[in-house]
Structures are given as C-alpha cells and as structure tokens.
Design an enzyme around this catalytic site. Structure first.
Site, PDB file in Angstrom:
ATOM      1  N   VAL A  42       0.835  -1.204   0.000  1.00 41.13           N
ATOM      2  CA  VAL A  42       0.000   0.000   0.000  1.00 41.13           C
ATOM      3  C   VAL A  42       0.871   1.258   0.000  1.00 41.13           C
ATOM      4  CG1 VAL A  42      -1.714   1.319   1.307  1.00 41.13           C
ATOM      5  CG2 VAL A  42      -1.938  -1.170   1.114  1.00 41.13           C
ATOM      6  N   ARG A  49     -10.219   1.926  13.642  1.00 37.86           N
ATOM      7  CA  ARG A  49     -11.433   2.069  12.819  1.00 37.86           C
ATOM      8  C   ARG A  49     -12.725   2.084  13.619  1.00 37.86           C
ATOM      9  NH1 ARG A  49      -9.456  -2.321   8.535  1.00 37.86           N
ATOM     10  NH2 ARG A  49      -8.052  -1.012   7.326  1.00 37.86           N
ATOM     11  N   CYS A  57     -10.358  -2.435   2.894  1.00 41.11           N
ATOM     12  CA  CYS A  57     -10.522  -2.419   1.430  1.00 41.11           C
ATOM     13  C   CYS A  57     -11.879  -2.949   0.976  1.00 41.11           C
ATOM     14  CB  CYS A  57      -9.401  -3.217   0.770  1.00 41.11           C
ATOM     15  SG  CYS A  57      -9.089  -4.826   1.522  1.00 41.11           S
ATOM     16  N   GLN A  67     -11.627 -11.950  -3.035  1.00 39.10           N
ATOM     17  CA  GLN A  67     -10.586 -10.978  -2.727  1.00 39.10           C
ATOM     18  C   GLN A  67      -9.202 -11.398  -3.221  1.00 39.10           C
ATOM     19  OE1 GLN A  67     -12.869 -10.023   1.408  1.00 39.10           O
ATOM     20  NE2 GLN A  67     -10.912  -8.953   1.229  1.00 39.10           N
ATOM     21  N   SER A  99      -3.212  -9.584  -3.027  1.00 42.16           N
ATOM     22  CA  SER A  99      -2.451  -8.374  -2.702  1.00 42.16           C
ATOM     23  C   SER A  99      -2.960  -7.740  -1.416  1.00 42.16           C
ATOM     24  CB  SER A  99      -2.503  -7.365  -3.849  1.00 42.16           C
ATOM     25  OG  SER A  99      -3.840  -7.119  -4.222  1.00 42.16           O
ATOM     26  N   ARG A 142     -10.843 -15.555  -0.171  1.00 44.55           N
ATOM     27  CA  ARG A 142      -9.665 -15.205  -0.969  1.00 44.55           C
ATOM     28  C   ARG A 142      -9.625 -16.090  -2.202  1.00 44.55           C
ATOM     29  NH1 ARG A 142      -6.825 -10.809   0.638  1.00 44.55           N
ATOM     30  NH2 ARG A 142      -6.275 -11.649   2.673  1.00 44.55           N
ATOM     31  N   HIS A 194     -10.375  -6.623  -5.769  1.00 48.23           N
ATOM     32  CA  HIS A 194     -11.406  -7.395  -5.091  1.00 48.23           C
ATOM     33  C   HIS A 194     -12.699  -7.302  -5.899  1.00 48.23           C
ATOM     34  CE1 HIS A 194      -8.727  -7.740  -1.826  1.00 48.23           C
ATOM     35  NE2 HIS A 194      -9.284  -6.938  -0.932  1.00 48.23           N
ATOM     36  N   ASN A 207      -8.016  -3.142  -4.795  1.00 51.63           N
ATOM     37  CA  ASN A 207      -7.968  -3.086  -3.332  1.00 51.63           C
ATOM     38  C   ASN A 207      -6.804  -2.280  -2.799  1.00 51.63           C
ATOM     39  OD1 ASN A 207      -6.870  -5.582  -4.619  1.00 51.63           O
ATOM     40  ND2 ASN A 207      -5.908  -5.826  -2.628  1.00 51.63           N
TER      41      ASN A 207
END
Lengths: 345, 345
Positions: B18, B103, B132, B159, B162, B245, B252, B325
């Site tokens: 990221v 969060r 994401c 998803q 990465s 995944r 995603h 994502n």
C-alpha cells in the site's frame, strides 16, 4: 430395461471431461455392465479407450446405436441429447441425461438421489441430471429443508473451469503460464465458448457463466433458481443466484445464505448435516478447517463448513459448500441414478 | 497543521504494497508536499526510494520522527499505528491510518470521501481509512442509500491476494508455478500470515480472511459488517458478509445483494450509480461487459455491473462491484482524505 442381472450401457460423450469420470466410476463401482458402448460424434469415432483392462472402440452415435441398450448416459451437450435421447428411449433404454436439454421439461424428473430419488419413478424414459452448481447446493440444503423448511436462498458461486470442459482447463493453464511469464493473456474459451467475447481467466473472477437472459441473470443463475424449485418440488421457495467463474481447476465452492421457516440452533444444523448421506462437514474454525476446492477434487461427497447463524436474522444461516463439479456435480450423480435404477429391479 | 501552502508529510510503511501505491499517488496528484519523510521499522531503515526524481532515505519511525509533520499516513500494520499514531498527533500531525487499529474507535472518524467526508471534520487527530472490502461496497451503495434507504446487505467477496501484502503476491505466483509444473503446492502466507495453518492458494478459493471470532465469522467479515454501519451512521442496517480469498493478484470483486426501503426501478439505479463520483458502471450484458478484476487493476474507480432486480423481492437488487484493493481500497482513499483536508484549509 431387461431383467437380466447385467445391463447394456451406452455412454454418449465418453471422451469429454464428464464422460471420462463416468467411465472411471462405472469401473470403480463395478457396475453390472453386460455390453458397454462408447459413443461420440463422427469426429471422435474410431478412437479407443480402456475399460476394465479391455480396449473399447468409440462408435459414432446414431439412432441405431441404442438397439439393445438398457441404460444410456448422455454427456455430449444439449444438442446431441435433443437429437438422440428419444431415439434411445424408443429402443427401450432409460436415458440419464447430463445436459440441460430436458431438465426443465415437466415430463422429465430432475434427480439428485440423496434428495428426490422418488421423482425418478415417474420417468417416461428420460431422467435428467441437474446442473453441477445446483446439485451440491440441494444436497447441502435437503436436511435443513426437511427439518426447518426453507423460505429463501441467496447463493454466490466460485466455479471451477472444468465445468466448461477439458479445453477450458487447458486454456486456464496456458493463460496462467503466459501471465506468470509476463506475456499477454488471451482467453480462448471462457467465459462462454459459443460467444464472441473472451475474457482473461488467469488471476481473474468472471461474473458470467453461460449466456445472459433478458432479466439480467445468466442461464447458469436461472438453472440454479429453477432447478432448485423443481428438485425440492416447491415453487414458492425464493432463490437468488450470482454465478462466477474463478481460476480453480476442479471443485465448485458456494457461499450459501438461507432463511428457514422454523427456528434452528446451529449445533442441530451441524448434526443434521453430519448425519446426512453424501455430506461431509468440515467446520473447525479454531483449526482453520473448512471445505476447500483443492481438498474436494476427486471426491464424491459434498463438503459443508463455515456454518454460522446470521447476526441480523435469527432464522438466517450461512454455509460454505464445496464439491467436485465433475464427480458429484455430474458423473457420480448420474452413476448414482443408474445404481438406484438397477437396485430397484 | 501549518497554514503554509505546502505540507510536511510522513509515510509510515513506505515500502509495503500500500505504501508504494501511496507514494505513486502523491507524485501523480502533485500533492503539495513540503518535506516528505518515509518511515519504517529499524529493519528497513537506511534503504532508499525515489520520489519525484529525488532519492529519499527511509528512516526508522520514532515518536520524534513526527516533529514538524503536518500529515502522517500510516500503513505499516495495526501495532505500529497503536504505538505511534498518538505520538504523531501529540506533535501536531493529522494521522490518516490505513490499519484496523482505530477504525471502530468511537472517537475516530472512519472516512470514505465520496460517502462521509463530513465525518472527518470531527477528528481529534486521527482519521481511519476503512478496510478495502468495505470501501468499494459503501461507495457502490451510497447513492442507493441516499435515494431509497437500505434495509439489508448480503455480500460474498472474491478478494485478491495483494490484500495480504507483497509476500502473498509472491507466494501465489510461486505456488501457481509449482502447481503447473506438477509439483507439490505449499502455501507460505495464506490464509493468515500469523496463524499456523497454511492452505494452498493456487487454483483454490479459501473462505478465511483474518482470524475467526467466536460467532463463527472472520474478523474480515466483521469489519465489513461493523465498518459499513459506522460509515453509513446507521446501526439498524442489516449486514451479512462471507469473505473469500481467490487466486487473483489485484482487485477485489464482490457479489452484493441489497434490499432497499423504498421501491426502485433498475434503470434509475443505473443512472444514480453512473452519476455518482468515483463509480464507473460497466453493465452491457449483450456485449459481455461487466467489471473484471483484471480491468480494475491500477485504476482509482469502483466498477459496478451485473445490476439486476431480484426475482423474488421487488426491493431486492444484485450487483457485482470490483475495485483495485490497493488503490481505492487503501492508498487512493487515504490520499483522497489528505487532499480533502488540504482543500478545506
């Protein structure tokens, strides 16, 4: 069908991805075969394959091919079934059809032996094998339908490329090699062999299996919706499906959400599933144990895990359902139907 | 934050999957940077990277690193954010945190600029970037929430690896090469780096992202559920998630089913989505056009397609939502927040 203790079997589409699995299962299960006829299009006729150590020459499928045949297994595409299934029936065979040709025909029972083998009794010569994505879902839901009733189903699928045939398997492998080598990836088969546009399947998720209908759903999604209602014998059950192809070779996975009519306890659901024929529960989150396509490949069972109660609806339940789409999703279901027919004699 | 027209920016975790995207976006967007500090653990300190043609040496992140910093972007894991985010705030920086550390903290706004940039105004030094898988879904749903209200959401995700970092990308590539060569496939990272059990990711679908909670849901699924409620400011909205995944590198995909409070027409839904900032509608079934992860990779938008009304519930709607994502799902959302903060000055 003859009353002898062996049965003459015809297999139409013997060299395809599903046909190969059917042959292997007839051998493994020691199905009581008198004479085996392997049939195909004119193109593949003359080729040979081995069954129980003997060489079998593939013959072109014609109406006359079915003379003397007791059980005819069709797995060569809907157009072949439409052209020849009734010819086989006329000549006294029972047809087990693995294509979509007759599935929604009201005269044709659509059968998953663990779920509705009783429907097969009403057959008029043809018994249809449901679509792979439907079969594994209805097996997983049947014990819950019986115990609690089902009000609705919302399913999203993660489907293997083997469902699109042997050439799609090769296509994914070739594409993946190209992608890893940094070369351009060009799909040759997927999402739909007969449609003009191809999308890359390597490292991708394609939300199209089969053609689109006018309502925005694909034919594959409508199969799951309509076949489920027919197999369960319940037009009122609400079914919604999103069908997606993923870069998996063998084994369809499904994220299944249901709402039952009566309340349930999750522990009871697990017990019902565990005790149901054809289901293996794999559900130990603490040990990271849940069904995986790579574990299901080559197996006959439907694997169920990630069983949990919804957090908003007390009658809501989530499950993860995995099964080898070529085996229980196709070949094994057809051979099971044949075994049941023979056992009833 | 200083009142100058440039801003001193610190990036914690600059070498990660990221962090690399954040640096690229700060350069591409010509973000008004005074001084750029690239920070990391002691292990990576001393390495260099290039920003706008200049070499930047990575420094070890310490509380003192944030002296004189206006905006600190954190993307180095929750434990780093917990250790240093408040140190940055104490020194006058606004932190945009891309980890899960803050969060769900009621004191910390959780912000997707297209959806709830107004929440950012209440910040006390830290603004959290959502997960994401949440970001792309709430962008796609926001115009429908505003127009029709949302009663429920049922989502199943597809998803990309990465999302588990650069090492997971390499792991999938290595595994896939091994599988194609017929060698044994052994996962090294997935499904969860910190847990003992590894599953093969090549040609597989793994229904576990992050650890399991006691209710049978994974932490990733609970993030989608809880973050969606917080971002929409509505505790009553019913959200259910299954996070999976798949062997995709970037992007995603999500199968999203919703029920709205008020009735809708599909054509109006398409128009609302088309006109919404940050969304690109790709939805021409007749041309086999729908969002694909391989098309979304490297792009900033959220792509929405397969938009169709449910066949059982007139207020039910299905969509296929795809987004890179690492970009809108992480880096771009963080840079957007930073741009909005600067624009308000």
């Amino acid at each position: 069908m003859s009353n002898s203790k062996t049965y003459n079997v015809a297999l139409v589409g013997a060299t395809g991805a599903v046909g190969t699995q059917i042959l292997g299962l007839l051998e493994e299960r020691n199905f009581p075969i008198g004479k085996l006829k392997c049939l195909s299009s004119a193109r593949s006729a003359g080729a040979t394959l081995t069954f129980k150590g003997e060489t079998v020459t593939i013959e072109e499928a014609t109406p006359e091919s079915f003379e003397g045949v007791d059980i005819a297994l069709f797995s060569a595409g809907g157009s072949v079934s439409k052209a020849l299934a009734n010819e086989a029936v006329k000549r006294g065979a029972v047809v087990i059809d693995n294509t979509s040709a007759y599935r929604m025909d009201p005269e044709v029972p659509l059968v998953v032996p663990e779920v509705n083998m009783d429907h097969a009794k009403e057959h008029k010569g043809i018994i249809a094998n449901p679509n792979c994505s439907t079969i594994q879902m209805v097996v997983a839901l049947k014990p819950l339908l019986d115990e609690y009733g089902l009000d609705r189903i919302v399913v999203s699928t993660y489907q293997a490329v083997s469902g699109a045939g042997s050439r799609a398997i090769d296509d994914l492998k070739n594409q993946t090699e190209a992608a890893l080598a940094g070369k351009e990836v060009k799909g040759e088969i997927l999402p739909v062999g007969s449609l003009p546009k191809k999308h890359p399947m390597a490292f991708n998720a394609i939300p199209q299996i089969d053609v689109f209908e006018d309502n925005g759903f694909t034919a594959e999604e409508m199969k799951m919706i309509n076949e489920t209602k027919k197999i369960f014998g319940d037009d009122q059950i609400k079914v919604a499906a999103t069908c997606v192809r993923v870069p998996v070779l063998f084994g369809h996975s499904e994220s299944v959400y249901i709402e039952t009519k009566k309340p349930f306890e999750v522990e009871d659901v697990k017990e019902l599933l565990t005790n149901f024929e054809g289901i293996t529960v794999v559900d130990q989150p603490a040990e990271q144990a849940y069904p995986l396509a790579t574990d299901a490949a080559g197996k006959k069972e439907v694997f169920v895990g990630r069983i949990r109660k919804d957090l908003s609806y007390s009658n809501g339940l989530h499950m993860w359902v995995v099964c080898d789409n070529l085996i229980k999703g196709a070949a094994w279901n057809a051979v099971q139907i044949a075994e049941n027919l023979v056992a009833e004699k």
